[in-house]
Design a protein around this motif. Structure first.
Motif, PDB file in Angstrom:
ATOM      1  N   LEU A 278      32.207  30.141  21.017  1.00 57.31           N
ATOM      2  CA  LEU A 278      32.699  29.811  19.677  1.00 57.31           C
ATOM      3  C   LEU A 278      32.550  28.329  19.382  1.00 57.31           C
ATOM      4  N   VAL A 279      32.913  27.480  20.358  1.00 55.57           N
ATOM      5  CA  VAL A 279      32.789  26.028  20.175  1.00 55.57           C
ATOM      6  C   VAL A 279      31.320  25.641  19.993  1.00 55.57           C
ATOM      7  N   SER A 280      30.436  26.282  20.751  1.00 54.90           N
ATOM      8  CA  SER A 280      29.007  25.983  20.631  1.00 54.90           C
ATOM      9  C   SER A 280      28.486  26.339  19.243  1.00 54.90           C
ATOM     10  N   CYS A 281      28.941  27.479  18.701  1.00 50.65           N
ATOM     11  CA  CYS A 281      28.534  27.875  17.354  1.00 50.65           C
ATOM     12  C   CYS A 281      29.018  26.860  16.323  1.00 50.65           C
ATOM     13  N   VAL A 282      30.279  26.429  16.463  1.00 52.86           N
ATOM     14  CA  VAL A 282      30.828  25.438  15.536  1.00 52.86           C
ATOM     15  C   VAL A 282      30.039  24.135  15.614  1.00 52.86           C
ATOM     16  N   ALA A 283      29.724  23.707  16.829  1.00 54.64           N
ATOM     17  CA  ALA A 283      28.993  22.457  17.003  1.00 54.64           C
ATOM     18  C   ALA A 283      27.600  22.529  16.392  1.00 54.64           C
ATOM     19  N   LEU A 284      26.907  23.659  16.615  1.00 51.25           N
ATOM     20  CA  LEU A 284      25.566  23.806  16.054  1.00 51.25           C
ATOM     21  C   LEU A 284      25.594  23.839  14.528  1.00 51.25           C
ATOM     22  N   SER A 285      26.653  24.413  13.963  1.00 46.53           N
ATOM     23  CA  SER A 285      26.740  24.500  12.507  1.00 46.53           C
ATOM     24  C   SER A 285      26.862  23.133  11.857  1.00 46.53           C
ATOM     25  N   THR A 286      27.320  22.127  12.608  1.00 39.44           N
ATOM     26  CA  THR A 286      27.424  20.775  12.060  1.00 39.44           C
ATOM     27  C   THR A 286      26.099  20.014  12.148  1.00 39.44           C
ATOM     28  N   VAL A 287      25.139  20.584  12.870  1.00 39.21           N
ATOM     29  CA  VAL A 287      23.854  19.907  13.066  1.00 39.21           C
ATOM     30  C   VAL A 287      22.724  20.603  12.321  1.00 39.21           C
ATOM     31  N   VAL A 288      22.721  21.934  12.343  1.00 38.70           N
ATOM     32  CA  VAL A 288      21.661  22.701  11.694  1.00 38.70           C
ATOM     33  C   VAL A 288      22.245  23.498  10.528  1.00 38.70           C
ATOM     34  N   GLU A 289      21.478  23.646   9.485  1.00 38.23           N
ATOM     35  CA  GLU A 289      21.923  24.376   8.298  1.00 38.23           C
ATOM     36  C   GLU A 289      21.414  25.814   8.374  1.00 38.23           C
ATOM     37  N   LEU A 290      22.174  26.644   9.074  1.00 39.25           N
ATOM     38  CA  LEU A 290      21.841  28.050   9.219  1.00 39.25           C
ATOM     39  C   LEU A 290      23.094  28.889   9.001  1.00 39.25           C
ATOM     40  N   ASP A 291      22.886  30.155   8.693  1.00 42.23           N
ATOM     41  CA  ASP A 291      24.017  31.060   8.544  1.00 42.23           C
ATOM     42  C   ASP A 291      24.727  31.231   9.886  1.00 42.23           C
ATOM     43  N   GLY A 292      26.017  31.529   9.825  1.00 38.44           N
ATOM     44  CA  GLY A 292      26.792  31.682  11.046  1.00 38.44           C
ATOM     45  C   GLY A 292      26.249  32.756  11.964  1.00 38.44           C
ATOM     46  N   ILE A 293      25.784  33.861  11.400  1.00 39.23           N
ATOM     47  CA  ILE A 293      25.273  34.957  12.215  1.00 39.23           C
ATOM     48  C   ILE A 293      23.984  34.552  12.928  1.00 39.23           C
ATOM     49  N   VAL A 294      23.172  33.701  12.278  1.00 37.71           N
ATOM     50  CA  VAL A 294      21.929  33.221  12.905  1.00 37.71           C
ATOM     51  C   VAL A 294      22.266  32.256  14.042  1.00 37.71           C
ATOM     52  N   ILE A 295      23.238  31.389  13.817  1.00 44.18           N
ATOM     53  CA  ILE A 295      23.672  30.466  14.874  1.00 44.18           C
ATOM     54  C   ILE A 295      24.227  31.246  16.060  1.00 44.18           C
ATOM     55  N   GLY A 296      25.020  32.274  15.766  1.00 38.91           N
ATOM     56  CA  GLY A 296      25.541  33.113  16.843  1.00 38.91           C
ATOM     57  C   GLY A 296      24.437  33.785  17.630  1.00 38.91           C
ATOM     58  N   ALA A 297      23.395  34.247  16.935  1.00 39.30           N
ATOM     59  CA  ALA A 297      22.263  34.878  17.613  1.00 39.30           C
ATOM     60  C   ALA A 297      21.539  33.878  18.515  1.00 39.30           C
ATOM     61  N   LEU A 298      21.377  32.643  18.035  1.00 43.14           N
ATOM     62  CA  LEU A 298      20.716  31.623  18.835  1.00 43.14           C
ATOM     63  C   LEU A 298      21.507  31.314  20.104  1.00 43.14           C
ATOM     64  N   VAL A 299      22.825  31.142  19.950  1.00 42.28           N
ATOM     65  CA  VAL A 299      23.684  30.884  21.112  1.00 42.28           C
ATOM     66  C   VAL A 299      23.660  32.080  22.062  1.00 42.28           C
ATOM     67  N   GLY A 300      23.693  33.295  21.497  1.00 41.59           N
ATOM     68  CA  GLY A 300      23.670  34.493  22.331  1.00 41.59           C
ATOM     69  C   GLY A 300      22.380  34.635  23.119  1.00 41.59           C
ATOM     70  N   ILE A 301      21.260  34.303  22.496  1.00 41.52           N
ATOM     71  CA  ILE A 301      19.971  34.394  23.193  1.00 41.52           C
ATOM     72  C   ILE A 301      19.934  33.447  24.389  1.00 41.52           C
ATOM     73  N   VAL A 302      20.406  32.216  24.200  1.00 42.26           N
ATOM     74  CA  VAL A 302      20.416  31.249  25.297  1.00 42.26           C
ATOM     75  C   VAL A 302      21.340  31.718  26.416  1.00 42.26           C
ATOM     76  N   PHE A 303      22.501  32.251  26.046  1.00 43.55           N
ATOM     77  CA  PHE A 303      23.451  32.742  27.049  1.00 43.55           C
ATOM     78  C   PHE A 303      22.859  33.909  27.838  1.00 43.55           C
ATOM     79  N   VAL A 304      22.196  34.829  27.138  1.00 44.56           N
ATOM     80  CA  VAL A 304      21.571  35.984  27.796  1.00 44.56           C
ATOM     81  C   VAL A 304      20.443  35.535  28.719  1.00 44.56           C
ATOM     82  N   LEU A 305      19.622  34.591  28.271  1.00 42.74           N
ATOM     83  CA  LEU A 305      18.546  34.076  29.122  1.00 42.74           C
ATOM     84  C   LEU A 305      19.103  33.448  30.389  1.00 42.74           C
ATOM     85  N   SER A 306      20.226  32.751  30.258  1.00 38.12           N
ATOM     86  CA  SER A 306      20.874  32.153  31.424  1.00 38.12           C
ATOM     87  C   SER A 306      21.304  33.229  32.421  1.00 38.12           C
TER      88      SER A 306
END
Length: 242
Positions: A114-142
């Motif tokens: 959740l904190v990562s999504c909030v932080a990314l939203s302050t840097v990139v202009e994307l919808d919340g669901i897209v930011i969540g997908a990006l964070v989720g992809i990185v977490f899954v790859l890890s």
């Protein structure tokens, strides 16, 4: 600068996924379970991105409840690690049960997403669901990468002429060290967040203190694995001597 911040935040997400990957890698669980866990975490990341503006994570992480959750998780990890090692030495493998303490979604991991999504939203202009997908992809790859490496670690170390079995005993040792880290985090994180309440979201997630904490996690895991290798060698020498 914004690119570096994004890379730093996503790197933090990747490191948080290591705990789940290590738990899957050193247990006897199959890849089907790993993929199910990946889908679960990806779904959590999507939900975190969608509801990130409705939850005050800073207040929660600095509350007594957050400290209580950290301490509870630490005790579960310590107890599960000790039980895993004792049962393994007694000829019983319980890693298929105790590994769940490492891999199931915990409040700490969910707060990190959740904190990562909030932080990314302050840097990139994307919808919340897209930011969540990006964070989720990185977490899954890890999770996938760490699980693959841990499951094949013994083969990799054999090529370097290092005897590393990667047994449930190793999983137990790592659980103990991560549990100790959680105990430390229960003291450090609320105090740090309280002192940094006036800062913006980005420094709270990607700052010197956070990097120090993440490095400590890696060092604890490496130190625990090294101790396990040393213990395995000591037992092998004792067995040969007998």
């Amino acid at each position: 600068m914004a690119t570096l911040i994004v890379i730093g935040i996503l790197s933090s997400v990747f490191i948080f996924g290591l705990k789940t990957g290590i738990g899957c890698g050193f247990s006897k669980t199959g890849w089907k379970v790993v993929f199910v866990l990946c889908l679960l975490y990806f779904g959590i990341a999507l939900v975190a991105g969608y509801f990130m503006d409705a939850i005050d994570v800073t207040s929660f992480m600095s509350s007594p409840l957050a400290s209580a959750i950290h301490i509870t998780l630490a005790l579960f990890l310590l107890g599960g690690g000790i039980v895993t090692m004792k049962k393994w030495h007694a000829g019983c493998d319980v890693s298929n049960k105790t590994f769940l303490i490492m891999v199931l979604p915990c409040p700490v991991c969910m707060a990190a997403l959740l904190v990562s999504c909030v932080a990314l939203s302050t840097v990139v202009e994307l919808d919340g669901i897209v930011i969540g997908a990006l964070v989720g992809i990185v977490f899954v790859l890890s999770i996938l990468l760490t699980t693959f490496v841990m499951k094949n670690l013994s083969k990799m170390t054999q090529k370097l002429h290092i005897n590393f079995a990667g047994t449930p005993d190793t999983l137990g040792a790592i659980m103990v060290f991560i549990g100790l880290f959680y105990l430390i985090a229960a003291i450090m994180i609320p105090a740090y967040i309280g002192a940094s309440a006036a800062r913006s979201t980005i420094p709270i997630v990607f700052g010197t203190a956070e990097l120090t904490v993440l490095i400590c996690v890696c060092l604890l895991v490496v130190f625990g694995a090294a101790l396990t290798v040393a213990a395995d060698r000591s037992r092998e020498k004792s067995a040969k001597g007998q």
